[in-house]
Design a protein around this motif. Structure first.
Motif, PDB file in Angstrom:
ATOM      1  N   GLY A  76      -2.491   8.028 -13.510  1.00  0.00           N
ATOM      2  CA  GLY A  76      -2.085   6.738 -12.962  1.00  0.00           C
ATOM      3  C   GLY A  76      -3.255   5.830 -12.651  1.00  0.00           C
ATOM      4  N   TRP A  77      -4.475   6.385 -12.684  1.00  0.00           N
ATOM      5  CA  TRP A  77      -5.662   5.573 -12.413  1.00  0.00           C
ATOM      6  C   TRP A  77      -6.157   4.945 -13.721  1.00  0.00           C
ATOM      7  CZ3 TRP A  77      -8.987   9.205  -8.753  1.00  0.00           C
ATOM      8  CH2 TRP A  77      -8.237   9.473  -7.604  1.00  0.00           C
ATOM      9  N   THR A  78      -5.485   3.899 -14.148  1.00  0.00           N
ATOM     10  CA  THR A  78      -5.832   3.239 -15.410  1.00  0.00           C
ATOM     11  C   THR A  78      -6.889   2.157 -15.231  1.00  0.00           C
ATOM     12  OG1 THR A  78      -4.081   1.582 -15.138  1.00  0.00           O
ATOM     13  CG2 THR A  78      -3.499   3.645 -16.265  1.00  0.00           C
ATOM     14  N   SER A 112      -5.703  -2.812 -13.045  1.00  0.00           N
ATOM     15  CA  SER A 112      -5.559  -3.750 -11.931  1.00  0.00           C
ATOM     16  C   SER A 112      -6.002  -3.047 -10.667  1.00  0.00           C
ATOM     17  CB  SER A 112      -4.101  -4.201 -11.803  1.00  0.00           C
ATOM     18  OG  SER A 112      -3.282  -3.127 -11.374  1.00  0.00           O
ATOM     19  N   PRO A 113      -6.247  -3.786  -9.577  1.00  0.00           N
ATOM     20  CA  PRO A 113      -6.679  -3.147  -8.323  1.00  0.00           C
ATOM     21  C   PRO A 113      -5.697  -2.105  -7.814  1.00  0.00           C
ATOM     22  CG  PRO A 113      -7.080  -5.500  -8.216  1.00  0.00           C
ATOM     23  CD  PRO A 113      -6.300  -5.258  -9.474  1.00  0.00           C
ATOM     24  N   THR A 114      -4.406  -2.284  -8.118  1.00  0.00           N
ATOM     25  CA  THR A 114      -3.409  -1.316  -7.654  1.00  0.00           C
ATOM     26  C   THR A 114      -3.332  -0.084  -8.552  1.00  0.00           C
ATOM     27  OG1 THR A 114      -1.671  -2.495  -8.860  1.00  0.00           O
ATOM     28  CG2 THR A 114      -2.010  -3.087  -6.533  1.00  0.00           C
ATOM     29  N   ALA A 115      -3.901  -0.169  -9.750  1.00  0.00           N
ATOM     30  CA  ALA A 115      -3.871   0.960 -10.689  1.00  0.00           C
ATOM     31  C   ALA A 115      -5.150   1.789 -10.572  1.00  0.00           C
ATOM     32  CB  ALA A 115      -3.697   0.461 -12.114  1.00  0.00           C
ATOM     33  N   THR A 116      -5.628   1.921  -9.330  1.00  0.00           N
ATOM     34  CA  THR A 116      -6.812   2.730  -9.064  1.00  0.00           C
ATOM     35  C   THR A 116      -6.499   3.673  -7.896  1.00  0.00           C
ATOM     36  OG1 THR A 116      -7.722   1.176  -7.444  1.00  0.00           O
ATOM     37  CG2 THR A 116      -8.311   0.816  -9.751  1.00  0.00           C
ATOM     38  N   LEU A 138     -17.781  -0.997 -14.895  1.00  0.00           N
ATOM     39  CA  LEU A 138     -17.690   0.097 -13.935  1.00  0.00           C
ATOM     40  C   LEU A 138     -16.371   0.849 -14.084  1.00  0.00           C
ATOM     41  CD1 LEU A 138     -19.137  -1.614 -10.717  1.00  0.00           C
ATOM     42  CD2 LEU A 138     -20.322  -0.112 -12.330  1.00  0.00           C
ATOM     43  N   SER A 139     -15.292   0.087 -14.308  1.00  0.00           N
ATOM     44  CA  SER A 139     -13.980   0.716 -14.500  1.00  0.00           C
ATOM     45  C   SER A 139     -13.971   1.592 -15.743  1.00  0.00           C
ATOM     46  CB  SER A 139     -12.892  -0.359 -14.608  1.00  0.00           C
ATOM     47  OG  SER A 139     -12.773  -1.078 -13.398  1.00  0.00           O
ATOM     48  N   ASN A 140     -14.609   1.113 -16.806  1.00  0.00           N
ATOM     49  CA  ASN A 140     -14.680   1.893 -18.048  1.00  0.00           C
ATOM     50  C   ASN A 140     -15.473   3.185 -17.847  1.00  0.00           C
ATOM     51  OD1 ASN A 140     -13.157   0.068 -19.527  1.00  0.00           O
ATOM     52  ND2 ASN A 140     -14.944  -1.117 -20.174  1.00  0.00           N
ATOM     53  N   ASN A 141     -16.542   3.096 -17.032  1.00  0.00           N
ATOM     54  CA  ASN A 141     -17.328   4.297 -16.733  1.00  0.00           C
ATOM     55  C   ASN A 141     -16.475   5.337 -15.987  1.00  0.00           C
ATOM     56  OD1 ASN A 141     -19.640   3.286 -17.911  1.00  0.00           O
ATOM     57  ND2 ASN A 141     -20.495   2.489 -16.008  1.00  0.00           N
ATOM     58  N   CYS A 142     -15.672   4.841 -15.061  1.00  0.00           N
ATOM     59  CA  CYS A 142     -14.794   5.739 -14.299  1.00  0.00           C
ATOM     60  C   CYS A 142     -13.740   6.370 -15.209  1.00  0.00           C
ATOM     61  CB  CYS A 142     -14.110   4.984 -13.159  1.00  0.00           C
ATOM     62  SG  CYS A 142     -15.237   4.461 -11.846  1.00  0.00           S
ATOM     63  N   GLU A 180     -14.008   6.863 -18.391  1.00  0.00           N
ATOM     64  CA  GLU A 180     -14.683   7.824 -19.266  1.00  0.00           C
ATOM     65  C   GLU A 180     -14.879   9.161 -18.544  1.00  0.00           C
ATOM     66  OE1 GLU A 180     -18.942   8.328 -21.636  1.00  0.00           O
ATOM     67  OE2 GLU A 180     -18.299   6.335 -20.978  1.00  0.00           O
ATOM     68  N   HIS A 181     -15.241   9.093 -17.275  1.00  0.00           N
ATOM     69  CA  HIS A 181     -15.434  10.317 -16.495  1.00  0.00           C
ATOM     70  C   HIS A 181     -14.110  11.069 -16.334  1.00  0.00           C
ATOM     71  CE1 HIS A 181     -17.235  13.088 -13.663  1.00  0.00           C
ATOM     72  NE2 HIS A 181     -16.302  12.801 -12.773  1.00  0.00           N
ATOM     73  N   ILE A 182     -13.041  10.351 -16.078  1.00  0.00           N
ATOM     74  CA  ILE A 182     -11.727  10.975 -15.927  1.00  0.00           C
ATOM     75  C   ILE A 182     -11.275  11.607 -17.235  1.00  0.00           C
ATOM     76  CG2 ILE A 182      -9.270  10.471 -15.559  1.00  0.00           C
ATOM     77  CD1 ILE A 182     -10.147   8.450 -13.418  1.00  0.00           C
ATOM     78  N   ASN A 183     -11.523  10.923 -18.347  1.00  0.00           N
ATOM     79  CA  ASN A 183     -11.166  11.486 -19.656  1.00  0.00           C
ATOM     80  C   ASN A 183     -11.962  12.762 -19.945  1.00  0.00           C
ATOM     81  OD1 ASN A 183      -9.237   9.548 -20.296  1.00  0.00           O
ATOM     82  ND2 ASN A 183     -10.759   8.158 -21.192  1.00  0.00           N
ATOM     83  N   ARG A 184     -13.222  12.791 -19.489  1.00  0.00           N
ATOM     84  CA  ARG A 184     -14.015  14.006 -19.665  1.00  0.00           C
ATOM     85  C   ARG A 184     -13.433  15.153 -18.818  1.00  0.00           C
ATOM     86  NH1 ARG A 184     -16.218  16.409 -22.061  1.00  0.00           N
ATOM     87  NH2 ARG A 184     -18.254  16.958 -21.200  1.00  0.00           N
ATOM     88  N   LEU A 185     -12.916  14.814 -17.638  1.00  0.00           N
ATOM     89  CA  LEU A 185     -12.259  15.825 -16.814  1.00  0.00           C
ATOM     90  C   LEU A 185     -11.042  16.407 -17.537  1.00  0.00           C
ATOM     91  CD1 LEU A 185     -12.339  14.271 -13.215  1.00  0.00           C
ATOM     92  CD2 LEU A 185     -13.365  16.439 -13.914  1.00  0.00           C
TER      93      LEU A 185
END
Length: 417
Positions: free
Chosen positions: A273-275, A278-282, A311-315, A317-322
Motif C-alpha cells: 500500500g506504500w506506493t 500521494s502523501p496518503t499512500a505512504t 526520494l520516493s523512488n528510492n524508497c 526501490e528499497h521496498i521492492n528489494r525487500l
C-alpha cells in the motif's frame, strides 16, 4: 546444525536435536563435531555419519535438518543436505534454514542495489548509506562527551520528553538500526525537538571553541536535511510497522510455519500500500512529515525541500528489494503447507468449518504419504485410515478449544482426550 570457528581457528559444528518427549516438543544439545580444520560439506557429512554410527542411530531415520544459510549446508548440488540425500538415498530429507538468520539476511541484502551485468559486486544503496552515516555521526557526537550529553538531557527535560540515548549501529546485527532510529525520531518531532535545540545552542555558544561550534553546525546541517528526515521517517515505520513485528515472533521457540507465513503475508500487504503516489499512500510517520513540511519548516526550524519524487523512488526501490529477498528466502514449502492443513492448531481453528467435510485433508495427506513413502517403517496405507479416525475426534476437540489457547499445549492435551 551450525558451524563455527574456535579462537585457535579450529573448525567445529554444533548439533542440536529436536524431538518429542511426553507429547511435548523439545530441543537439546546432541554433539559437537570436530572437523579438524576441514569445513567442507563432504567432511561435515562424514563427521555426522560417524556421530550417528557411534550412537547406533540409523541415518535414514532423519527426515529434517535445520541450518543457517551458508552454502556449505544449503548448496543445491554440493551442500550437506544434497550430499546426504544422494549418499543415503533419502529424497524425503527436508531442510529448514534458521528463520531469524534468514530474515536478518532479507533486511541486510535489501539494503544493496540489485545486481546487474555491470555490477557483479553488491553495492550498498546510496540512500541507506546516507541514513546509516548520519545515525553514526549522531551517536559519535554524543557518545564520549559528558557535556554534550548533559546539554541534550537538559533540553529533553525542558521539553518534557523521555531521556533517550542515541545508539550505535552494529554491522553484524542488521536489526540494531531499529533501536537507533527510534530515539532520533522522538528527539526531532515538532514540540520536542531536543536534538535540534541542543545543537543550535552549541552553535550559538561563543564561549565554546570554534571546533566545537563547527562540529555542532555540521551535524545539524546533516540532520536538518530533507533527504535524511524523509528517509528516517520512512525507515522508522518500515521497522516499527512491518519488519519489527515479523522479527518478534521469531523469538518464540514454538512459532509454527503457518503463523510465520501469515505474519509475513499480513505485513507485506501493508508494504504494497506504500506506493508513494500521494502523501496518503505512504507510511503514517512519513505522511505526517510531508504534511508538517509543506511550508518549508519543520517545527521551529527551516528546511529546504529535496527532490521528493526521487526520494520516493528510492524508497520504492528499497521496498521492492525487500519483496525480492522475502520471495527468495521465504518461498512456500509444500511439505509444511500440507502438514499445517493436517495438524497446525491455528490453521485448524481458522478453518474448522471445513474440517467436517469428508474430503478435508485428503489431498494434503496424500502429498505427505507420497513424500515419506520410503521412510523407514512408514505404513503408506495405515496412515490414511489413522487420519480418518483422528479427524473425527479432532473436529470435536477444535470446537471446544478456549480462545486464549496455547498452541504449545493443544496437541499435548488432545492426545489425552
Amino acid at each position: 546444525m551450525d558451524e563455527s570457528t574456535l579462537r585457535s581457528t579450529g573448525k567445529i559444528c554444533i548439533v542440536y536435536v529436536r524431538y518429542i518427549e511426553d507429547n511435548e516438543p523439545k530441543t537439546s544439545y546432541y554433539g559437537l563435531l570436530d572437523l579438524y580444520g576441514d569445513d567442507t560439506a563432504k567432511n561435515i557429512v562424514k563427521s555426522l555419519n560417524c556421530l550417528w554410527t557411534k550412537d547406533d542411530l540409523k541415518p535414514t531415520n532423519s527426515c529434517w535438518l535445520s541450518t543457517d544459510n551458508a552454502s556449505t549446508f544449503t548448496g543445491a548440488n554440493e551442500g550437506v543436505i544434497a550430499k546426504l540425500r544422494n549418499q543415503l538415498s533419502i529424497d524425503y530429507l527436508e531442510l529448514n534454514t534458521c528463520v531469524a538468520h534468514s530474515f536478518a539476511l532479507v533486511g541486510s541484502q535489501a539494503s544493496y542495489n540489485s545486481k546487474t551485468l555491470n555490477n557483479k559486486i553488491p553495492v550498498l544503496s546510496e540512500s541507506i548509506m546516507k541514513v546509516e552515516s548520519v545515525i553514526s555521526k549522531i551517536y559519535n557526537y554524543f557518545n564520549k562527551s559528558c557535556p554534550r550529553q548533559l546539554k541534550l538531557k537538559n533540553w529533553q527535560n525542558f521539553t518534557e520528553m523521555p531521556e533517550l540515548k542515541f545508539k550505535r549501529i552494529f554491522d553484524i546485527r542488521w536489526s540494531s538500526i531499529r533501536d537507533c532510529i527510534r530515539p532520533i525520531i522522538v528527539n526531532v518531532q515538532p514540540g520536542s525537538q531536543a536534538l535540534f535545540a541542543c545543537l543550535q545552542e552549541a552553535i550559538d555558544d561563543y564561549n565554546s571553541t570554534n571546533v566545537e561550534r563547527e562540529c555542532a553546525k555540521d551535524l545539524l546541517n546533516e540532520i536538518l536535511n530533507d533527504e535524511f528526515l524523509f528517509l528516517l521517517h520512512m525507515h522508522h515505520d518500515l521497522h516499527e510497522s512491518v519488519l519489527g513485528p515479523i522479527t518478534k515472533p521469531m523469538q518464540n521457540d514454538h512459532l509454527s510455519y503457518f503463523n510465520l507465513m501469515e505474519t509475513i503475508k499480513e505485513k507485506t500487504s501493508i508494504l504494497k500500500g506504500w506506493t508513494f503516489e500521494s502523501p496518503t499512500a505512504t507510511d503514517p510517520a512519513l505522511a505526517d512529515y510531508l504534511e508538517l513540511t509543506k511550508t518549508n519548516s519543520f517545527g521551529a526550524f527551516k528546511i529546504v525541500k529535496d527532490d521528493r519524487e526521487k526520494l520516493s523512488n528510492n524508497c520504492l526501490e528499497h521496498i521492492n528489494r525487500l519483496f525480492e529477498e522475502l520471495d527468495r528466502r521465504f518461498s512456500s514449502s509444500s511439505v509444511q503447507e500440507n502438514t499445517s492443513i493436517l495438524f497446525d492448531p491455528q490453521y485448524l481453528i481458522e478453518h474448522k468449518k471445513k474440517i467436517s467435510s469428508n474430503t478435508y485433508g485428503r489431498s494434503a495427506l496424500d502429498f505427505v504419504r507420497k513424500k515419506y513413502r520410503n521412510f523407514s517403517d512408514f505404513d503408506f496405507i495405515a496412515v490414511r485410515n489413522e487420519w480418518e479416525s483422528l479427524k473425527a475426534s479432532l473436529i470435536d476437540y477444535i470446537d471446544y478449544i478456549a480462545l486464549d489457547y496455547s498452541p504449545k499445549n493443544v496437541l499435548e492435551k488432545f492426545s489425552f482426550t
